[in-house]
Scaffold this active site. Structure first.
Site, short mmCIF file in Angstrom:
data_model
loop_
_atom_site.label_atom_id
_atom_site.label_comp_id
_atom_site.label_asym_id
_atom_site.label_seq_id
_atom_site.Cartn_x
_atom_site.Cartn_y
_atom_site.Cartn_z
N GLU A 170 26.97 -69.83 39.24
CA GLU A 170 27.81 -69.28 38.17
C GLU A 170 29.20 -68.90 38.67
O GLU A 170 29.35 -68.03 39.52
CB GLU A 170 27.16 -68.04 37.56
CG GLU A 170 27.97 -67.46 36.42
CD GLU A 170 27.36 -66.21 35.81
OE1 GLU A 170 27.73 -65.88 34.66
OE2 GLU A 170 26.51 -65.58 36.47
N GLU A 267 24.20 -62.70 27.21
CA GLU A 267 24.55 -61.75 28.27
C GLU A 267 25.71 -60.85 27.82
O GLU A 267 26.85 -60.97 28.27
CB GLU A 267 24.90 -62.47 29.57
CG GLU A 267 24.80 -61.53 30.76
CD GLU A 267 25.17 -62.16 32.08
OE1 GLU A 267 24.60 -61.77 33.09
OE2 GLU A 267 26.03 -63.05 32.11
#
Length: 298
Positions: A170, A267
């Site tokens: 990520e 998220e």
């Protein structure tokens, strides 16, 4: 304690989401579950509430530090409900150089970290594990750091492949994580492509990329063949879609049109506290879901 043997008729939705949107058990704290005001503090009760609302997946940044018995209960409940487990975090060390180092001892640590994460992943049924680059090295040129990260990911990715998990690499924004080495989707794509393993893929978090560079759909198209997982949040504030500046409806539509059948992690924090805020999150996700857009649950 909620009754876990059957759905709660007072909170149950009649429709499942067509996309695998994944609420969480806590974003910045393991106790800050997205639906704790509706469901209580117990993770299993929260998972049951998610299922009642039509969610078919969930994720948890904190699973690796939860007690083993909690991990086992979560895994068993997800299996019972037919839900999928999204990402759990692999890299707990991210505020100093790690993947960018040409250091055999650090490489061994990174490989062992994958083995440790895999044990947790098996308990909860997770396939993807969030993997961060760590910070940049202060004096080593960027190209050499990139080469080192590729080489270290080949070793860590080989371990992941043997363990049956995928490293979801990520890129994160430079504002909240000062000094992070990997910040751009294009850079993550280059690295993942160079590693060339099915056990190493890109985690595309639109919130991070909106802050860092934008061009969200173009980057989605360009990096498509290396993307394994998505996460969403609106900006500013890292809150539910529809509150900020990101137009998520065409993004989700594009993902659906391209046939993505993986998980999209939610998220973010709720923009409004309490029961009202949790219902707003559910309504926001209904508005985004291609087969439910425009309809909300009351």
């Amino acid at each position: 304690m909620l009754d876990q043997t059957k759905p709660n008729p007072e909170t149950q939705s009649t429709d499942k989401f067509s996309m695998k949107f994944a609420p969480h058990l806590g974003l910045l704290s393991p106790d800050a579950g997205m639906f704790r005001h509706h469901a209580g503090d117990d993770p299993v009760d929260q998972i049951n509430f998610m299922a009642d609302q039509g969610f078919t997946a969930m994720e948890d940044n904190w699973m690796k530090i939860r007690e083993v018995d909690v991990q086992q209960r979560v895994g068993q409940e997800l299996e019972r409900l037919g839900m999928e487990m999204g990402v759990i975090v692999n890299t707990m060390k991210y505020n100093e150089p790690t993947f960018v180092l040409p250091d055999l001892q650090e490489r061994e640590r990174l490989m062992q970290e994958v083995r440790d994460t895999a044990e947790v992943a098996r308990r909860v049924g997770a396939k993807f594990v969030t993997t961060l680059s760590g910070t940049a090295h202060g004096s080593l040129p960027r190209d050499y750091q990139t080469a080192n990260m590729i080489e270290n990911l080949k070793w860590a990715g080989d371990v992941a492949q043997k363990e049956g998990i995928i490293l979801a690499v990520e890129p994160i924004n430079h504002k909240g994580w000062e000094g992070a080495f990997l910040t751009e989707i294009g850079h993550a794509y280059l690295i993942s492509k160079a590693v060339g393993l099915p056990s190493v893929k890109v985690l595309y978090d639109f919130w991070h990329q909106q802050i860092h560079g934008g061009d969200l759909i173009e980057n989605l198209e360009l990096a498509w063949d290396e993307i394994g997982y998505f996460q969403i949040a609106d900006n500013p504030g890292r809150v539910e879609p529809g509150v900020g500046e990101i137009n998520y409806r065409p993004i989700i539509q594009k993902i659906a049109e391209k046939g993505f059948d993986g998980i999209i992690g939610m998220e973010f924090d709720n923009s409004v506290p309490g029961i009202e805020g949790e219902q707003s999150v559910i309504d926001a996700m209904r508005m985004l879901d291609p087969t439910h857009a425009g309809r909300t649950q009351s």
